[in-house]
Design a protein around this motif. Structure first.
Motif, PDB file in Angstrom:
ATOM      1  N   LEU A  19      50.177  41.747 -22.799  1.00 38.82           N
ATOM      2  CA  LEU A  19      50.522  40.602 -21.861  1.00 38.82           C
ATOM      3  C   LEU A  19      49.301  40.462 -20.949  1.00 38.82           C
ATOM      4  O   LEU A  19      48.835  39.269 -20.559  1.00 38.82           O
ATOM      5  CB  LEU A  19      51.874  40.716 -20.898  1.00 38.82           C
ATOM      6  N   SER A  20      48.450  41.466 -20.425  1.00 36.05           N
ATOM      7  CA  SER A  20      47.280  41.316 -19.556  1.00 36.05           C
ATOM      8  C   SER A  20      46.272  40.545 -20.302  1.00 36.05           C
ATOM      9  O   SER A  20      45.714  39.652 -19.354  1.00 36.05           O
ATOM     10  CB  SER A  20      46.673  42.697 -19.124  1.00 36.05           C
ATOM     11  N   THR A  21      46.070  40.963 -21.370  1.00 31.37           N
ATOM     12  CA  THR A  21      44.813  40.134 -22.163  1.00 31.37           C
ATOM     13  C   THR A  21      45.188  38.852 -22.857  1.00 31.37           C
ATOM     14  O   THR A  21      44.520  37.965 -23.060  1.00 31.37           O
ATOM     15  CB  THR A  21      44.537  41.274 -23.291  1.00 31.37           C
TER      16      THR A  21
ATOM     17  N   SER B  38      63.926  46.169 -24.825  1.00 29.52           N
ATOM     18  CA  SER B  38      64.379  47.251 -23.972  1.00 29.52           C
ATOM     19  C   SER B  38      63.003  47.628 -22.968  1.00 29.52           C
ATOM     20  O   SER B  38      63.429  47.725 -21.503  1.00 29.52           O
ATOM     21  CB  SER B  38      64.466  48.424 -24.512  1.00 29.52           C
ATOM     22  N   ILE B  39      61.865  47.468 -23.435  1.00 33.19           N
ATOM     23  CA  ILE B  39      60.580  47.787 -22.562  1.00 33.19           C
ATOM     24  C   ILE B  39      60.472  46.580 -21.350  1.00 33.19           C
ATOM     25  O   ILE B  39      60.471  46.800 -20.393  1.00 33.19           O
ATOM     26  CB  ILE B  39      59.380  47.854 -23.446  1.00 33.19           C
ATOM     27  N   LEU B  40      60.739  45.358 -22.163  1.00 30.95           N
ATOM     28  CA  LEU B  40      60.452  44.049 -21.346  1.00 30.95           C
ATOM     29  C   LEU B  40      61.626  44.034 -20.402  1.00 30.95           C
ATOM     30  O   LEU B  40      61.253  43.634 -19.126  1.00 30.95           O
ATOM     31  CB  LEU B  40      60.407  42.816 -22.232  1.00 30.95           C
ATOM     32  N   SER B  41      62.727  44.413 -20.490  1.00 35.17           N
ATOM     33  CA  SER B  41      63.891  44.465 -19.511  1.00 35.17           C
ATOM     34  C   SER B  41      63.526  45.427 -18.469  1.00 35.17           C
ATOM     35  O   SER B  41      63.441  44.773 -17.171  1.00 35.17           O
ATOM     36  CB  SER B  41      64.981  44.913 -20.313  1.00 35.17           C
ATOM     37  N   THR B  42      63.006  46.593 -18.607  1.00 37.11           N
ATOM     38  CA  THR B  42      62.436  47.635 -17.591  1.00 37.11           C
ATOM     39  C   THR B  42      61.345  47.084 -16.985  1.00 37.11           C
ATOM     40  O   THR B  42      61.387  47.134 -15.580  1.00 37.11           O
ATOM     41  CB  THR B  42      62.170  48.736 -18.390  1.00 37.11           C
ATOM     42  N   LEU B  43      60.305  46.486 -17.619  1.00 43.12           N
ATOM     43  CA  LEU B  43      59.337  45.617 -16.796  1.00 43.12           C
ATOM     44  C   LEU B  43      59.753  44.580 -16.048  1.00 43.12           C
ATOM     45  O   LEU B  43      59.140  44.340 -14.841  1.00 43.12           O
ATOM     46  CB  LEU B  43      58.149  45.266 -17.906  1.00 43.12           C
ATOM     47  N   CYS B  44      60.622  43.691 -16.197  1.00 47.84           N
ATOM     48  CA  CYS B  44      61.000  42.869 -15.423  1.00 47.84           C
ATOM     49  C   CYS B  44      61.936  43.285 -14.234  1.00 47.84           C
ATOM     50  O   CYS B  44      61.785  42.497 -13.234  1.00 47.84           O
ATOM     51  CB  CYS B  44      61.984  41.772 -16.375  1.00 47.84           C
TER      52      CYS B  44
ATOM     53  N   ARG C 148      61.235  45.844 -12.818  1.00 53.41           N
ATOM     54  CA  ARG C 148      60.344  46.743 -11.747  1.00 53.41           C
ATOM     55  C   ARG C 148      59.487  45.456 -11.186  1.00 53.41           C
ATOM     56  O   ARG C 148      58.603  46.075 -10.454  1.00 53.41           O
ATOM     57  CB  ARG C 148      59.621  47.667 -12.751  1.00 53.41           C
ATOM     58  N   GLY C 149      59.773  44.355 -11.552  1.00 59.20           N
ATOM     59  CA  GLY C 149      58.848  43.268 -11.130  1.00 59.20           C
ATOM     60  C   GLY C 149      57.441  43.182 -11.482  1.00 59.20           C
ATOM     61  O   GLY C 149      56.637  42.725 -11.030  1.00 59.20           O
ATOM     62  N   LEU C 150      57.279  43.927 -12.899  1.00 55.60           N
ATOM     63  CA  LEU C 150      56.039  43.904 -13.210  1.00 55.60           C
ATOM     64  C   LEU C 150      55.495  42.727 -14.362  1.00 55.60           C
ATOM     65  O   LEU C 150      54.409  42.270 -14.374  1.00 55.60           O
ATOM     66  CB  LEU C 150      55.586  45.159 -13.984  1.00 55.60           C
ATOM     67  N   VAL C 151      56.672  42.042 -14.982  1.00 55.62           N
ATOM     68  CA  VAL C 151      56.594  41.024 -15.948  1.00 55.62           C
ATOM     69  C   VAL C 151      57.658  40.192 -15.728  1.00 55.62           C
ATOM     70  O   VAL C 151      58.748  40.257 -15.035  1.00 55.62           O
ATOM     71  CB  VAL C 151      56.965  41.635 -17.338  1.00 55.62           C
TER      72      VAL C 151
ATOM     73  N   ARG D 208      59.325  33.281 -22.975  1.00 53.77           N
ATOM     74  CA  ARG D 208      57.968  33.955 -23.058  1.00 53.77           C
ATOM     75  C   ARG D 208      57.875  34.753 -21.804  1.00 53.77           C
ATOM     76  O   ARG D 208      58.724  34.802 -20.643  1.00 53.77           O
ATOM     77  CB  ARG D 208      57.163  32.662 -22.527  1.00 53.77           C
ATOM     78  N   TYR D 209      57.213  35.779 -21.904  1.00 50.02           N
ATOM     79  CA  TYR D 209      56.762  36.923 -20.981  1.00 50.02           C
ATOM     80  C   TYR D 209      55.355  36.645 -20.367  1.00 50.02           C
ATOM     81  O   TYR D 209      54.398  36.474 -21.315  1.00 50.02           O
ATOM     82  CB  TYR D 209      56.959  38.195 -21.619  1.00 50.02           C
ATOM     83  N   ARG D 210      55.099  37.007 -19.155  1.00 48.79           N
ATOM     84  CA  ARG D 210      53.804  37.188 -18.517  1.00 48.79           C
ATOM     85  C   ARG D 210      53.830  38.313 -17.384  1.00 48.79           C
ATOM     86  O   ARG D 210      54.924  38.434 -16.923  1.00 48.79           O
ATOM     87  CB  ARG D 210      53.392  35.719 -18.193  1.00 48.79           C
ATOM     88  N   ILE D 211      52.565  38.609 -17.149  1.00 43.25           N
ATOM     89  CA  ILE D 211      52.396  39.556 -15.937  1.00 43.25           C
ATOM     90  C   ILE D 211      53.126  38.694 -14.775  1.00 43.25           C
ATOM     91  O   ILE D 211      52.546  37.483 -14.470  1.00 43.25           O
ATOM     92  CB  ILE D 211      51.265  39.959 -15.991  1.00 43.25           C
ATOM     93  N   ALA D 212      53.506  39.510 -13.866  1.00 44.46           N
ATOM     94  CA  ALA D 212      54.128  38.970 -12.752  1.00 44.46           C
ATOM     95  C   ALA D 212      53.110  38.744 -11.719  1.00 44.46           C
ATOM     96  O   ALA D 212      52.104  39.470 -11.599  1.00 44.46           O
ATOM     97  CB  ALA D 212      55.354  39.856 -12.028  1.00 44.46           C
TER      98      ALA D 212
END
Length: 74
Positions: free
Chosen positions: A29-31, A53-59, A61-64, A70-74
């Motif tokens: 997502l960063s790139t 599952s991974i995206l849910s965790t990243l969301c 934690r406020g990282l995504v 669509r998903y993107r870096i927070a």
């Protein structure tokens, strides 16, 4: 939180990410800027169930951020 790096030109990964697959999703997502689940599935050759599952965790934690499909870096 910044995506900047220490002069290497590469995105940095948050220290709290321990899972190699979570780091991979974060770097993708960063790139790429933003991506759908299908983009991530094709680009990383991972199963959609794992990605959700991974995206849910990243969301959580406020990282995504998620915007519709669509998903993107927070």
């Amino acid at each position: 939180m910044s995506n900047s790096s220490s002069g290497t030109g590469l995105p940095t990964v948050p220290a709290e990410l321990e899972s190699p697959r979570a780091k991979l999703v974060y770097l993708y997502l960063s790139t790429q800027g933003d991506a759908s689940i299908t983009d991530l599935q094709n680009g990383l050759e991972m199963k959609k169930l794992s990605l959700y599952s991974i995206l849910s965790t990243l969301c959580e934690r406020g990282l995504v951020d998620q915007d519709a499909e669509r998903y993107r870096i927070a």
